[in-house]
Design an enzyme around this catalytic site. Structure first.
Site, PDB file in Angstrom:
ATOM      1  N   LYS A 194       0.863  -1.174   0.000  1.00 14.57           N
ATOM      2  CA  LYS A 194       0.000   0.000   0.000  1.00 14.57           C
ATOM      3  C   LYS A 194       0.902   1.227   0.000  1.00 14.57           C
ATOM      4  O   LYS A 194       1.594   1.513   0.979  1.00 14.57           O
ATOM      5  CB  LYS A 194      -0.925   0.013   1.214  1.00 14.57           C
ATOM      6  CG  LYS A 194      -1.882   1.210   1.224  1.00 14.57           C
ATOM      7  CD  LYS A 194      -2.799   1.169   2.426  1.00 14.57           C
ATOM      8  CE  LYS A 194      -3.738   2.367   2.441  1.00 14.57           C
ATOM      9  NZ  LYS A 194      -4.624   2.357   3.627  1.00 14.57           N
TER      10      LYS A 194
ATOM     11  N   LYS B 286      -2.028  -1.596  -3.800  1.00  7.91           N
ATOM     12  CA  LYS B 286      -2.881  -0.409  -3.757  1.00  7.91           C
ATOM     13  C   LYS B 286      -1.990   0.839  -3.758  1.00  7.91           C
ATOM     14  O   LYS B 286      -1.061   0.898  -2.958  1.00  7.91           O
ATOM     15  CB  LYS B 286      -3.740  -0.448  -2.484  1.00  7.91           C
ATOM     16  CG  LYS B 286      -4.680   0.739  -2.302  1.00  7.91           C
ATOM     17  CD  LYS B 286      -5.450   0.612  -0.982  1.00  7.91           C
ATOM     18  CE  LYS B 286      -6.402   1.790  -0.799  1.00  7.91           C
ATOM     19  NZ  LYS B 286      -7.151   1.716   0.464  1.00  7.91           N
TER      20      LYS B 286
END
Length: 339
Positions: free
Chosen positions: A209, A261
């Site tokens: 992330k 992400k």
């Protein structure tokens, strides 16, 4: 006469013509190397405490903060569209935010209540996922507990994540998504779930992330209180090899699925993770990616539907088996119409 021995004055044509397989929609569909299916799509959804009507999110056209009732309708619509899952985020009232995110571990906190609502509405017909993070519930907006110097305390945060995981599983989540990028979060959550008798609750690790500019609209969606940034714990954008280290750690800690992400700016990372992982790989097409296309389409600069499907296909082609996208229902309906 060979293909190169053309009559005088004429132009020799190519022997191989790849364009032959592009001549009709049916041909293109038949030979497509990458296919999207509604079951691969997951809808992120927000539920907000203390509202009577859905609240539009200005930076995300068509996306709202749901009431409990409209969230149940959205979940039923997701089932009807054939989606694979729904990822829930709870937005508590401002007065209920505090330094340690107490609403995140309160069985009657908005996310836990919403999980029970959705599980009662759709049962096991839809994979119900929930966000294990404190940013929605803390008054400082960070993803963890702060120490005396105002830094995120990794290990104190892990203890909170363990509590959150258990109450979310108790409330009916099939899959938990720890998104805070704390070191050791998967292992702590897995241990807490197993100890509480939730051996069948899966963990979707937010493995890579990145600290990204594209989260901006999401912060509106969760009424974020954040001041500053999360660069000390989210992954640094220049680093790709580091994602493979995170992947190895998450798999060793018991992750059932892994995620990259954002999706679009990190397709190279997604490809590398997909090549290495022996578990399902997800990618999150985040709020800023969605908002850019919607804004450009509103101005007539791109065709919205074509751009939507192209971006999703690109993410799938890069290796994602699952895609979290705010277009999930829209895209699924279009895929169904295509047959």
């Amino acid at each position: 006469m060979s293909s190169t021995d053309a009559p005088h004055g004429s132009v020799a044509g190519p022997v191989v013509r790849p364009r032959r397989l592009r001549t009709t929609p049916a041909l293109r569909r038949m030979v497509a190397e990458t296919r999207l299916h509604p079951a691969e799509l997951i809808l992120p959804a927000f539920v907000r405490e203390g509202i009577d009507e859905p609240a539009p999110i200005s930076a995300m056209p068509g996306v709202v903060q749901h009431t409990r009732d409209t969230l149940k309708k959205a979940a039923a619509e997701a089932v009807a569209a054939g989606l694979g899952g729904i990822m829930l985020y709870g937005v508590p009232e401002e007065a209920k935010k505090d330094a340690v995110g107490s609403a995140g571990t309160d069985p009657d906190g908005i996310l836990q209540v919403a999980l029970r609502d959705v599980r009662a509405e759709v049962g096991d017909d839809l994979v119900i996922m929930s966000d294990v993070c404190l940013d929605e519930t803390t008054d400082h907006g960070h993803c963890g507990v702060l120490d005396a110097e105002g830094r995120v305390d990794n290990d104190a945060t892990l203890a909170r994540y363990a509590e959150m995981a258990v109450v979310q599983a108790d409330a009916g989540a099939h899959v938990l998504g720890p998104s805070g990028m704390m070191d050791g979060q998967v292992a702590v959550i897995r241990e807490a779930l197993d100890r509480a008798g939730h051996e069948d609750t899966a963990v979707l690790a937010y493995t890579a992330k990145y600290s990204s500019a594209f989260y901006g609209p999401f912060r509106e969606a969760i009424n974020s209180s954040l001041k500053g940034d999360r660069k000390t714990y989210q992954q640094d954008p220049p680093n790709a090899r580091e994602a493979l280290r995170e992947l190895s750690l998450d798999l060793d800690e018991g992750a059932d699925m892994v995620m990259v992400k954002p999706a679009g700016p990190y397709l190279d990372v997604l490809r590398r993770v997909a090549d290495e992982a022996d578990v399902p790989v997800a990618a999150y097409q985040i709020s800023g990616e969605f908002a850019m296309v919607e804004a450009a389409a509103e101005r007539g600069w791109v065709d919205r539907d074509t751009a939507m499907m192209e971006t999703l296909t690109g993410i799938r082609r890069a290796g994602a088996q699952l895609i979290l996208t705010y277009w999930a229902i829209d895209a699924a309906q279009r895929l169904t119409l295509r047959g």
